[in-house]
Design a protein around this motif. Structure first.
Motif, PDB file in Angstrom:
ATOM      1  N   LEU A  44      14.181  -0.744  -4.287  1.00  5.28           N
ATOM      2  CA  LEU A  44      13.498   0.255  -3.473  1.00  5.28           C
ATOM      3  C   LEU A  44      13.696   1.659  -4.042  1.00  5.28           C
ATOM      4  CD1 LEU A  44      11.700   0.378  -0.978  1.00  5.28           C
ATOM      5  CD2 LEU A  44      13.743   0.786   0.378  1.00  5.28           C
ATOM      6  N   SER A  45      14.924   2.012  -4.378  1.00  4.22           N
ATOM      7  CA  SER A  45      15.166   3.347  -4.936  1.00  4.22           C
ATOM      8  C   SER A  45      14.573   3.468  -6.339  1.00  4.22           C
ATOM      9  CB  SER A  45      16.660   3.679  -4.938  1.00  4.22           C
ATOM     10  OG  SER A  45      17.365   2.733  -5.693  1.00  4.22           O
ATOM     11  N   ALA A  49      10.911   4.201  -5.671  1.00  4.62           N
ATOM     12  CA  ALA A  49      10.769   5.556  -5.146  1.00  4.62           C
ATOM     13  C   ALA A  49      10.928   6.585  -6.257  1.00  4.62           C
ATOM     14  CB  ALA A  49      11.782   5.798  -4.035  1.00  4.62           C
ATOM     15  N   SER A  50      11.926   6.390  -7.087  1.00  9.91           N
ATOM     16  CA  SER A  50      12.155   7.308  -8.206  1.00  9.91           C
ATOM     17  C   SER A  50      10.978   7.292  -9.170  1.00  9.91           C
ATOM     18  CB  SER A  50      13.445   6.911  -8.920  1.00  9.91           C
ATOM     19  OG  SER A  50      13.630   7.705 -10.055  1.00  9.91           O
ATOM     20  N   LYS A 104      10.163   9.696  -1.574  1.00  7.26           N
ATOM     21  CA  LYS A 104      11.357   9.248  -0.855  1.00  7.26           C
ATOM     22  C   LYS A 104      11.148   7.796  -0.450  1.00  7.26           C
ATOM     23  CE  LYS A 104      12.850  13.660   0.932  1.00  7.26           C
ATOM     24  NZ  LYS A 104      13.220  14.442   2.096  1.00  7.26           N
ATOM     25  N   SER A 105      12.200   6.996  -0.518  1.00 14.37           N
ATOM     26  CA  SER A 105      12.064   5.554  -0.256  1.00 14.37           C
ATOM     27  C   SER A 105      11.529   5.257   1.147  1.00 14.37           C
ATOM     28  CB  SER A 105      13.371   4.814  -0.509  1.00 14.37           C
ATOM     29  OG  SER A 105      14.410   5.355   0.248  1.00 14.37           O
ATOM     30  N   ASN A 106      11.873   6.079   2.134  1.00 13.54           N
ATOM     31  CA  ASN A 106      11.360   5.815   3.488  1.00 13.54           C
ATOM     32  C   ASN A 106       9.874   6.164   3.625  1.00 13.54           C
ATOM     33  OD1 ASN A 106      11.838   8.541   3.351  1.00 13.54           O
ATOM     34  ND2 ASN A 106      12.744   8.690   5.392  1.00 13.54           N
ATOM     35  N   LEU A 119       7.679   5.091   1.292  1.00 11.26           N
ATOM     36  CA  LEU A 119       6.962   4.047   0.556  1.00 11.26           C
ATOM     37  C   LEU A 119       6.289   3.076   1.517  1.00 11.26           C
ATOM     38  CD1 LEU A 119       9.566   3.186  -2.220  1.00 11.26           C
ATOM     39  CD2 LEU A 119       7.318   4.211  -2.584  1.00 11.26           C
ATOM     40  N   ILE A 172       4.435  -0.236  -2.687  1.00 13.74           N
ATOM     41  CA  ILE A 172       5.460  -1.080  -3.302  1.00 13.74           C
ATOM     42  C   ILE A 172       4.813  -2.265  -4.016  1.00 13.74           C
ATOM     43  CG2 ILE A 172       7.399  -2.626  -2.813  1.00 13.74           C
ATOM     44  CD1 ILE A 172       8.090  -0.665  -0.466  1.00 13.74           C
TER      45      ILE A 172
END
Length: 134
Positions: free
Chosen positions: A18-19, A22-23, A28-30, A32, A37
């Protein structure tokens, strides 16, 4: 439509990927979404070690590509051939584990599993001859 050696997992099981996503997307992962994804997974080879418990042999483990994620908590979708022949499972709520390993270890595991000879286990030897399955 899961292909052989691919899995679809719940979002919460995405772990360190997940990170990474996001990166890669500068988000920010939240923030996504499942679509974001899944689009990323379609174009990136994110592999994990997947194994069933109990495990009958080393071949009950394998390296699988995460093809997609979904919102069905605690459900991992696996191609039916991989369920029956690789994991030696029978789809009666079998338990599987996902291990996130670094690329070097995943590569080594994948190469090693290609060298192991497949040998089906005769489980009938554990069933008494007079067993009535009715």
């Amino acid at each position: 439509n899961i292909k052989e050696k691919q899995i679809s997992i719940p979002r919460h099981a995405l772990g360190p990927t997940l990170s990474k996503i996001a990166s890669s997307l500068n988000v920010k992962s939240n923030n996504l979404t499942i679509t974001m994804i899944n689009d990323w997974l379609e174009n990136n080879n994110q592999r994990v070690l997947l194994y069933r418990t109990p495990i009958a042999s080393i071949l009950g483990a394998g390296v699988y590509k995460i093809a997609s994620i979904h919102n069905n908590k605690n459900v991992i979708l696996v191609h039916e051939d991989n369920v029956f022949y690789d994991l030696e499972a029978d789809q009666d709520a079998d338990k599987v584990q996902i291990e996130y390993l670094n690329e070097d270890i995943i590569d080594r595991m994948e190469e090693y599993l290609k060298t192991v000879e497949f040998k089906r286990h005769a489980l009938s030897k554990f069933v008494p001859e007079d067993f009535d399955s009715k």
